[in-house]
Structures are given as C-alpha cells and as structure tokens.
Design an enzyme around this catalytic site. Structure first.
Site, mmCIF file in Angstrom:
data_model
loop_
_atom_site.group_PDB
_atom_site.id
_atom_site.type_symbol
_atom_site.label_atom_id
_atom_site.label_comp_id
_atom_site.label_asym_id
_atom_site.label_seq_id
_atom_site.Cartn_x
_atom_site.Cartn_y
_atom_site.Cartn_z
ATOM 1 C CB SER A 82 17.156 -20.466 -3.329
ATOM 2 O OG SER A 82 16.256 -20.926 -2.556
ATOM 3 C CG LEU A 83 17.366 -14.593 -2.374
ATOM 4 C CD1 LEU A 83 18.113 -13.232 -3.497
ATOM 5 C CD2 LEU A 83 17.723 -14.291 -0.989
ATOM 6 C CD GLU A 114 24.291 -7.651 -1.922
ATOM 7 O OE1 GLU A 114 24.630 -8.570 -2.271
ATOM 8 O OE2 GLU A 114 24.996 -7.553 -0.933
ATOM 9 C CE LYS A 116 18.009 -14.187 -7.822
ATOM 10 N NZ LYS A 116 18.584 -14.267 -9.277
ATOM 11 C CG ASP A 118 20.741 -14.590 -15.296
ATOM 12 O OD1 ASP A 118 20.887 -15.775 -14.898
ATOM 13 O OD2 ASP A 118 20.379 -13.998 -16.261
ATOM 14 C CD GLU A 178 24.597 -16.240 -9.451
ATOM 15 O OE1 GLU A 178 24.387 -16.990 -8.309
ATOM 16 O OE2 GLU A 178 23.991 -16.466 -10.754
ATOM 17 C CE1 TYR A 230 25.725 -14.903 -2.746
ATOM 18 C CE2 TYR A 230 25.890 -14.038 -4.342
ATOM 19 C CZ TYR A 230 25.584 -14.740 -3.970
ATOM 20 O OH TYR A 230 25.250 -16.074 -4.103
ATOM 21 C CE LYS A 293 22.276 -10.849 -0.365
ATOM 22 N NZ LYS A 293 23.516 -11.234 -1.275
ATOM 23 C CE LYS A 317 13.463 -13.672 -11.678
ATOM 24 N NZ LYS A 317 14.658 -15.308 -11.773
ATOM 25 C CB CYS A 411 4.611 -35.533 -41.620
ATOM 26 S SG CYS A 411 6.187 -35.672 -40.572
ATOM 27 C CB CYS A 414 8.000 -38.593 -42.506
ATOM 28 S SG CYS A 414 6.549 -38.591 -41.897
ATOM 29 C CB CYS A 429 4.243 -37.187 -37.390
ATOM 30 S SG CYS A 429 4.603 -38.220 -38.410
ATOM 31 C CB CYS A 434 8.470 -39.922 -38.261
ATOM 32 S SG CYS A 434 8.661 -37.842 -38.559
HETATM 33 S S1 IVH Z 1 22.189 -13.653 -1.737
HETATM 34 C C1 IVH Z 1 19.894 -16.078 0.987
HETATM 35 N N1 IVH Z 1 22.608 -11.524 -3.764
HETATM 36 O O1 IVH Z 1 20.929 -15.433 -7.161
HETATM 37 C C2 IVH Z 1 20.859 -15.416 -0.127
HETATM 38 N N2 IVH Z 1 22.254 -14.298 -3.940
HETATM 39 O O2 IVH Z 1 18.372 -17.065 -5.212
HETATM 40 C C3 IVH Z 1 21.201 -16.295 -0.816
HETATM 41 N N3 IVH Z 1 22.440 -14.229 -6.908
HETATM 42 O O3 IVH Z 1 21.067 -18.758 -6.492
HETATM 43 C C4 IVH Z 1 21.720 -15.487 -2.452
HETATM 44 N N4 IVH Z 1 23.674 -12.678 -6.978
HETATM 45 O O4 IVH Z 1 23.223 -17.420 -6.368
HETATM 46 C C5 IVH Z 1 22.430 -13.244 -3.636
HETATM 47 N N5 IVH Z 1 23.538 -10.395 -5.211
HETATM 48 C C6 IVH Z 1 23.781 -11.439 -5.097
HETATM 49 C C7 IVH Z 1 23.116 -11.842 -6.119
HETATM 50 C C8 IVH Z 1 22.872 -13.792 -5.782
HETATM 51 C C9 IVH Z 1 22.867 -13.618 -7.957
HETATM 52 C C10 IVH Z 1 22.309 -15.707 -7.029
HETATM 53 C C11 IVH Z 1 22.374 -16.796 -5.829
HETATM 54 C C12 IVH Z 1 21.085 -17.553 -5.758
HETATM 55 C C13 IVH Z 1 19.685 -16.558 -6.455
HETATM 56 C C14 IVH Z 1 19.029 -16.484 -5.619
#
Ligand code: IVH
Length: 674
Positions: A82-83, A114, A116, A118, A178, A230, A293, A317, A411, A414, A429, A434
C-alpha cells in the site's frame, strides 16, 4: 462436426472481443447495440449446439451461473503493497529528498504522476494469455479469490493476443489496478436500491467493494464495474520504467488511465497534483488523490520498501471536499449501547460523489463548542472513509432570531430517563428495552463481519421489531416457527422469507469469534473477539474467567475485561447465551490443529523491540507451534522474550525468576520446533 462451425465460432468471438474493446475500453463503439446482441445470440446458439467447443475465454462465459459459496483465500505471489500518504507540499519535498538520499548523486530521478482512483484494488493472473484468477488485496499478503466476479467486467480481456508484443516474455503475469464504478452508475444503482427500500451505498468505493463480494455473478455483471490497470508484473520479464509498463498494459488491450504525466522535478510533480485536484470534479469517476512513482524500475529496486509500503512511491491525498448547506433540524439518534447522538438534518447537497442529507454532530459538547443552531448555513466535509460532518457555521448568514439547541431531557425514542456517565460526553438512554437499542443490537448482530445474515438489514429489522416478531437476538432463531405469519407480511412473500430463514440457519455455522463479536459486548470489536476466542476454549471459560486472566490475553486491555465481566454479571445476558446455545450457535473455539512441539502449552511474553519481525508476527509463530502469548508476566509465564529496550516486564521476569531469552535464542527455539 464441420470445420466451418469451429471457424464461425472463432470468427464471432473475435468480432465480439473487438467490439467489447471498442465499447468498454475505448468508449468508441462502432456497432449498434442491436447488431452486437445479434452476434452474441448467434454465438450462443452455435455453442449450445456444439457444447464441446465452449471454452472458458469465450465472451459467452463471462457471467457464471453458480453462486460463489466462499471467497477462498489466495496468497499473493508478490505482496500487494500500500502507499504511505502525503498531504502537502512539504510532505512531497520530504519524499523527494528521501528518494534522492537513497540514490547515488549521478542518478537523475523522473516521476510518473497518476490519478489515485478511489475504488478497490485487484490483482489478475494470466497464464499463456488466458485470464485465470483474480483476487482482492486483502491484507497485502493474502487476498480473497473473486475470479467469477471480476470475469464479468467487460473491459477486462479474457484472452490476450501475445503476438502483439513479441519482445516480452509474458507466459505468466499479473496485472494490478483499481476496480471502480462511474459516478452515474453508482447514482443509478442507489436510486434503484431506494425504490426497493434497500440500504444505500455511501459512495462509489463502497458500492464497488460490496459488488465484488456478491455471491451472484449475474448481479455483479449488471452493476457496470470498470477497472484501470496500473501495473504488470511478469514472472520472467523485467521492465525499464513505470511508463513502459503503462504503455505495455495499453498495448495488451487493458484499460489504462491516460491522464498520467511524467515529471522531471518535484516542483513539476506538485503542479500536476494541483492540476489533478482542479480537474477532480470534471471526471465521471472518483479520485482521492494522485500517486507519485519513481519512473525507473532500476531505481525502484534500489529504493525497495519499508514495512508494507514502497519507498519509491507515495500517495498525495486531496483535501476533504466541503460544501455549504442549510441545517434544517437537529435530531437525536439512539445507538445499540443507548448512547444518544445528535444528527444534523441537512438540505440535501452534492458532495464527493453522493448526496448528503445527514451528518454527524458527534455529541452535545461539540454542538455547543461550534455554536451550531437550527437554521444556520453550515460547512460540511467528507473525508476519505468518514461519515460527513459539520465543520463550522457561517455566522454572517445566521438569522437574528436563531436559538441554541438544548440537550434532550428524555430518550427521544422511548421517553425513558437519560443519564450522562462521569468522564463521558454522551448521554445514554437508561432503558435496555428501548426499541432503538434493540434494533441497534439486532442490526449489529446480523451484519456482515458478525453473523452475516444476508437479507436481514435495517429495514427488515425495523419491520420485525415494530410488528413484534423480534424483541431479542434469540428471537431471530425462532422466526422459522412463524413462517406462516411472516409470509403474510405485505411486500415480503414466500420466496424472500424462505431465503431469509435459510440465511438465518446458515449463520449458525459462523465461528465462535464472530458470535462473540455479534452479541455486542461493549468494546469487543472483531479483532478483540478473535484474540479472546484464540485464547479461551469456550464461552463457559470466558464467563468464569476473572478480569486478570482476560487482561493477560495478548493485546486485551482492562476496559475490555471489565466490560466482559459486567456483561455476564447481568443474568439476562447469561440467559441469552443459553438460548443461543440451544439454537445451535457456536460457543466453542475452533480446534486448531495443534502441533505437538516443545512449545505446546508454553506461555510466552514478548517485550521490547524485535529486529527480525514485528511482535505480532512473532506471536503468530508461537501460536502456530501450539504456544500461548500473554501480555503480562506472572509465575505461569514460561518464557519472556526480551527484545531491545525491554523495560518493566523484563525486570518483573527477573524478580519472579521466569526464564528470559533474547531474540537470537527465541529464533533458534522457533526454528528447532518448526
Ligand atoms: S500503486 C506499490 N497506483 O491506492 C504501489 N495505487 O495504498 C501500490 N490506487 O489500494 C499501488 N490508484 O489500489 C497505485 N494509480 C494508482 C492507484 C493506486 C488507486 C490504490 C491502490 C491501493 C491504494 C494505495
């Protein structure tokens, strides 16, 4: 069988695959829906007449007929990392500095930025160009197999023409990306659910994750999921850069988000991040940030990873989205513990992919502190995972005659007396009977992660409690005796009642840890329930255990043990357990296959910092070998493992004469017994 049928089938499949690519990946269809359907029908007909020619990668095989009974665990060949997050300019500059410090001075660093997306991450495995399995990320090491559901996503190729990219060795590879739902599709799905009085999804991410875990692939297919890939990882191929990787994914026919940009400096990265934040609202899918990256794979390797995140990438973020709206009313909601929390009833407003009409106000102190009044214009905010909240009031827009809100006197559900424990902000309560508390306990009991009773959601629980079919958790298991009355309820009908009764019966096989979590003892979350049931053999052992023994369970603290004792000191709760036992629920810990080793039955306390693994992983290895891990040292402790900077536990062990070993001796002990 004539060769021509085989050829015709092949031809039809290739045509359909091409149209799928044009429609789902490029969004540029070159055929009408009607003519596309004709091709599918023709292929289906030929395949029905020649079943021996059906192959798993045929476009007709995307949607399986069988329900998925269980999502089996799959270990990722390469962990899904994860990041770590960055939130501002300074964090990004720090990241850049760390990257450069780890590389030699002559290395030039380039970044790929890139979007991110959701959604929910997925990993898909292809062998010899054919789609094989798909899995969720899970904890990064082990995910869940969701092959049949991912197969329904039509932008994902089931077969790949490897001849297009001859220079690469791609016999066994994984693609990662994703899965997401477009905002419009998410909104339509919620509208449909609203009309069926089903629970709405909070945002596109939740609806994506929920859809991927549905048992019926037909419903998954109807939900219009999508996926941006990705990363491609090949067993026997190395790439030069992330950019090359993205290009290859695209050439292979995968959907790649093409908004990514290559940056030569961190200043450029920051500009791109800001630009992405600006275009956020123009996209038809949700993004919650940017991902930065290091482009060169050679540099990525030098940088490596720490714990669960790579050092060569970070997420940037975006700030939580905010909106202005009017506060129409403040209502009070009673939860399963009796806690009464204020809720802001808002003029509906669009925010971060969903329409918000309610937000939490947390507690009365918060209303006073922010001086929030009915009729005010308020700023609301929605962060990544959280429920929307009221951030502040726009005082300049306050009406002259506005009045501050008072806390409730009784409450709201009730009418019973309410009380406020010392050191707590919430009012409670005092009536455990209740109806709001009863409903809350039932909702928690039936929910996913607890007894997982499919179909028994908020709406049905409301109905059953109001009609007097259920008053206590134990009544759920008596519903089968009331089938005749239940099927008479308007809108329900025989089929849905039978499905529900089956789901209730099925829930009886939930393991003890889930049952313990489901009964709703205060402070016992799913993790604590697991730890407690790993330690104790049965509910009877827990009921008789004293606080000290419960607290000795690894990572279980005094508030949990006090709460357990308090819960079972109430005779009604002991009776509830007796009734649930009679209904056949599990109150005995699953017998793990306990290896007979020298560590079987031995009690360990781990203290200080270990260098080869986390204390949690070390504990798991002890448990695997039949040992126990507790958090406090007593004369019952067999070994204290003292890592670096071990403190009071080490001194206590020494004073009690308990055997103390260092990390090297501990590792040796584990290895001898594994
Ligand atoms: S790279 C080691 N690229 O964000 C690299 N992640 O914790 C790992 N996500 O659950 C992920 N868009 O699924 C990467 N362009 C993107 C992304 C991406 C969404 C999600 C990924 C992971 C979370 C990062």
């Amino acid at each position: 069988m004539s060769v021509s049928v085989e050829k015709k089938i092949e031809e039809l499949r290739n045509q359909i695959i091409k149209h799928d690519y044009n429609y789902y990946v490029l969004a540029e269809p070159i055929i009408s829906d009607e003519n596309y359907d004709k091709l599918i029908k023709e292929l289906e007909k030929l395949e029905t007449e020649n079943p021996q020619l059906v192959t798993p990668d045929s476009p007709t095989q995307r949607v399986g007929k069988d329900l998925t009974k269980e999502f089996n665990p799959v270990k990722h060949k390469i962990p899904m990392l994860s990041l770590s997050n960055t939130y501002d300019e300074q964090d990004l500059f720090d990241f850049d500095r760390r990257v450069k410090e780890a590389l030699s001075e002559k290395e030039k660093v380039e970044y790929v930025v890139e979007l991110k997306i959701d959604g929910a991450s997925v990993s898909i495995n292809y062998i010899n160009g054919k789609f094989k399995t798909a899995a969720t990320r899970g904890d990064g090491t082990t995910g869940e197999e969701i092959t049949t559901n991912v197969k329904t996503i039509r932008s994902i190729p089931l077969k790949i023409d490897l001849s297009k990219v001859k220079k690469y060795k791609l016999n066994d590879f994984e693609v990662r990306g994703e899965v997401f739902m477009r905002i419009e599709d998410f909104e339509n799905l919620n509208k449909e659910r609203e009309s069926k009085e089903e629970k709405l999804f909070a945002n596109p991410r939740n609806s994506t994750a929920g859809t991927l875990k549905l048992q019926d692939p037909k419903i998954v297919a109807s939900r219009k999921l999508n996926v941006f890939l990705y990363s491609l990882i090949s067993v026997d191929e190395e790439f030069n850069s992330q950019q090359e990787n993205l290009k290859l994914l695209k050439d292979l026919g995968f959907m790649v988000n093409d908004k990514y940009q290559i940056c030569k400096s961190i200043d450029e990265v920051l500009k791109v991040c800001n630009k992405f934040e600006e275009i956020r609202d123009t996209l038809d899918y949700e993004i919650d940030g940017a991902v930065i990256k290091v482009n060169s794979i050679h540099q990525q390797k030098i940088l490596g990873s720490i714990a669960k995140s790579p050092r060569w990438a970070v997420a940037y973020k975006f700030k939580s989205k905010q909106a202005f709206t009017k506060l129409n009313d403040i209502t009070w909601q009673v939860g399963r513990t009796g806690a009464i929390t204020p809720v802001a009833e808002l003029e509906p407003v669009k925010l971060a992919g969903s329409t918000i009409s309610r937000a939490t106000l947390h507690n009365f102190d918060e209303i006073q502190r922010k001086d929030i009044r009915v009729g005010d214009t308020v700023v609301i905010e929605k962060g990544g995972d959280v429920i929307p909240k009221v951030v502040s009031v726009v005082l300049s827009e306050r009406a002259k005659k506005s009045q501050a809100t008072n806390p409730p006197e009784k409450c709201p559900v009730c009418n019973s007396k309410i009380f406020k424990p010392e050191n707590e902000v919430a009012f409670y309560c005092e009536n455990p009977e209740c109806s709001a508390q009863i409903k809350g306990r039932l909702i928690h009991f039936a929910a996913r992660g607890a007894m997982d009773i499919e179909g028994l959601g908020d709406a049905l629980i409301d109905l059953f409690v109001d009609k007097g079919f259920i008053n206590h958790i134990s009544d759920i298991y008596k519903l089968k005796n009331k089938r005749a009355d239940l099927i008479k309820i308007e809108r329900l009908g025989e089929k849905s009642i039978d499905n529900l009764l089956n789901a209730i019966e099925k829930s009886k096989s939930q393991p003890f840890s889930k049952v313990l979590f489901a009964i709703g003892i205060r402070y016992i979350g799913a993790g604590a329930a697991q730890k407690i049931t790993d330690h104790f053999n049965s509910i009877d052992d827990i009921i008789v255990a004293d606080e000290e023994e419960i607290t000795s369970v690894y990572e279980i603290g005094p508030s949990i043990s006090k709460s357990i004792k308090q819960f079972f000191s109430d005779k009604k709760n002991v009776k509830l357990i007796e009734e649930l036992k009679k209904s056949g629920l599990n109150f005995i810990s699953e017998k793990k296959e306990i290896k007979q080793t020298k560590l079987t039955g031995k009690t360990f306390v781990l203290t200080g910092t270990l260098s080869s693994f986390s204390r949690e992983d070390a504990g798991a290895r002890v448990i695997d070998l039949g040992g126990k891990v507790t958090s406090s040292v007593s004369t019952n402790t067999d070994y204290v493992v003292a890592g670096e900077k071990a403190g009071s536990k080490l001194s206590k062990a020494e004073s009690l004469g308990v055997k103390v070993i260092d990390e090297t001796a501990f590792l040796k002990l584990l290895e001898e017994n594994e």
